[in-house]
Design a protein around this motif. Sequence first.
Motif, PDB file in Angstrom:
ATOM      1  N   ALA A   1       0.838  -1.202   0.000  1.00  0.00           N
ATOM      2  CA  ALA A   1       0.000   0.000   0.000  1.00  0.00           C
ATOM      3  C   ALA A   1       0.870   1.248   0.000  1.00  0.00           C
ATOM      4  O   ALA A   1       2.071   1.196   0.272  1.00  0.00           O
TER       5      ALA A   1
ATOM      6  N   GLU B   1      -4.347   0.542  -1.131  1.00  0.00           N
ATOM      7  CA  GLU B   1      -3.648  -0.741  -1.246  1.00  0.00           C
ATOM      8  C   GLU B   1      -3.857  -1.327  -2.638  1.00  0.00           C
ATOM      9  O   GLU B   1      -4.922  -1.166  -3.244  1.00  0.00           O
TER      10      GLU B   1
ATOM     11  N   ARG C   1       2.245  -1.795  -6.460  1.00  0.00           N
ATOM     12  CA  ARG C   1       2.406  -0.687  -5.509  1.00  0.00           C
ATOM     13  C   ARG C   1       3.619   0.157  -5.874  1.00  0.00           C
ATOM     14  O   ARG C   1       3.558   1.398  -5.903  1.00  0.00           O
TER      15      ARG C   1
END
Length: 674
Positions: free
Chosen positions: A285, A300, A310
């Motif tokens: 995240a 996330e 991410r």
Amino acid sequence: MKKMMHLSSIANDVVLRCSQELDLTIDKMVEEFECNQWKPGTEGTYSKKFVEFCSSKAMTRVCENILDRIKDGSFTRLTFDMMLAWQKPDADYKESYSEAVAKETQDKRIQATLSPEQDDISLFYSDIMPLLADHEPSVGEDAFVYLGSIVPLPVDVINGRYTFETLTAPTGHQLHFPAYDMFVKEIHKCMKHLQKQTKPKGVELADDEMILHVEGTMASQRVVRHIKETSWPGRLTLTNYALYFEAAGIINYEDALKIDLSKGSECSANPISTGPWGAPLFDKAIVCESPDFEDGIVIEFPEMTSSTRRDHWLMLVKEITLMHQFLRKYNVEAPLQAWEINSRTILGIIRLHAAREMLRISPPDPKKFLIFSLFEEVPKGDYVLQELAELSLKVCSTRNPCSASSVLRNMNNMDQLDNILKEEGEDNCKEKGQVNDKEEMLASLESVVNQSREEAREIDKAKATTTELEEEGISESVVVLMELVKPLQDSLPWFQQVLSWEKPSRTLLVLAITILTVYKEWIGKAIAACLILVVVKMAQARRKMVHTKKEDAITVSTESDQTMTESIVSAQYGLIRLHTLMQHVNVTIMKLRSIYTSKASKHASMVMAAMIVLASFFAVVPLKLFIIFGIIYCFVMTSSVGKWMSNDQSSRRMKEWWDSIPIAPVRVLDSSSK
């Protein structure tokens, strides 16, 4: 159309096609080149400069209809041949295709075999690519970067070398036409894909705001926003100004939450871990901090194994933030100049998307395609960005159809920008005559980039030497440390002999020199003499190493007479001593805090009175006299006279005074006691 004898065959072909594009004869082009561009004695041959002139002039015509030229394949064929002609412009540079292929050794090639489940992997990594490349000439790094100076669609001149390294890593750092053609087509596909994306709900995008990445839709992977202990799936959209999150409703998306990235340094995005009930179990995240929100926005990107998604989003958000910081730092306020910087950033992100589609087996490092994220980290990257700012502020690009802003507008049909930039473009183009030579500024930029890359290589080599040492355990590190400080340990007995008066003549000499240096205020000269002595020692060590040609490795022995049990026991005692030391430090700090806050009022009064007396002495007596007195006191107390005069009673009283200082109680809170 005649052929020019001083040009190679590929250069003649490119010049001929350029004349057809411009509807000019070759003689007219030669005449214009020799009158306006060619200056004898300049860097580069006549043939290469003429090829550059023809390519640049023809590309302005091609870029006016660049979208159709990409669709029919003529853009990639022409630009690739321009690169070949640039690196082989002279007629005396004759080399057949078979000779060119022979120079590319087989050990440079990286072939990948695919399983039946990977049939959708791009051709770039398939077994067919080497077969196609074997019958085609290849383009080198310099020619690829040169292309970025005339049309910044497939490559930007500022980070072109990094892009080339990434694209050509599987083919021995040689770019072949099939890979180049596929890369340009992927760029076109990515632009078409982004144009089809739905705008965030409930917000109105600016005229110069463009969608750069979208995830969380039905066709893409999930995106989840965390608000304390609740989670909301939704759609995440990135533009060149902001980040938008739309929470998924029952039927449609809710109005978008806007995270403004144009505020520069006031906004930031950092990695963060999430998990059930607030436990940081999954490192997938990001948290976006903005002055518009008291708490950070946690988003996330769930995936099974790695955190590639991410990291990709984090790098894109960072790139947009750094771009706006760049605009503010260099006061780029004119719409024309700001949109040119925006365009170069947008094209860099689109190139990254295209490269990720090509290199699915091994996704590329995003920094290689993103200008500001790259030069934020590489050595002397700030100098490169400074050169970029000067180039962008001085060169007018409105009337140039091959600038980044013009190419992006033509490929995305962003006609609404014309009204915004029209007046600004007319004003700025009046200043174009003040620019002496764009080539000089590009050469200066290229020089700074090369210096940055060279220093980065040196730093990588230096870091490689520390890898083995960083991977060692605690015991090996302790042994190495003791070996490194051995020269200091060898010099320690000499100081002990001086302080203990084992040789009174030497001690008196050191004492006299020290007092004379302080009294005459020769401390600066003494430091200078010490530095010169160190330089002499370093020169002697260098001379010894050159003559002996010894390897500069440090030999450390880890042999020990202790058994396994004795080693474990000694390690335990070491931890106990470390724990005891930490306790003493904590107690000392707490006692000093009690004196400072007057919890021990009697002790605090004594300390304040002593400090007032010392302050009075320091205000009246010269500092050098205090230093001289302190040095004499230290030497006298270590002599036989000092030991005879020493009074154990005063030391005992001092220890009793220190032990009588109370401290405030310490209360340690854990999560269960809150």
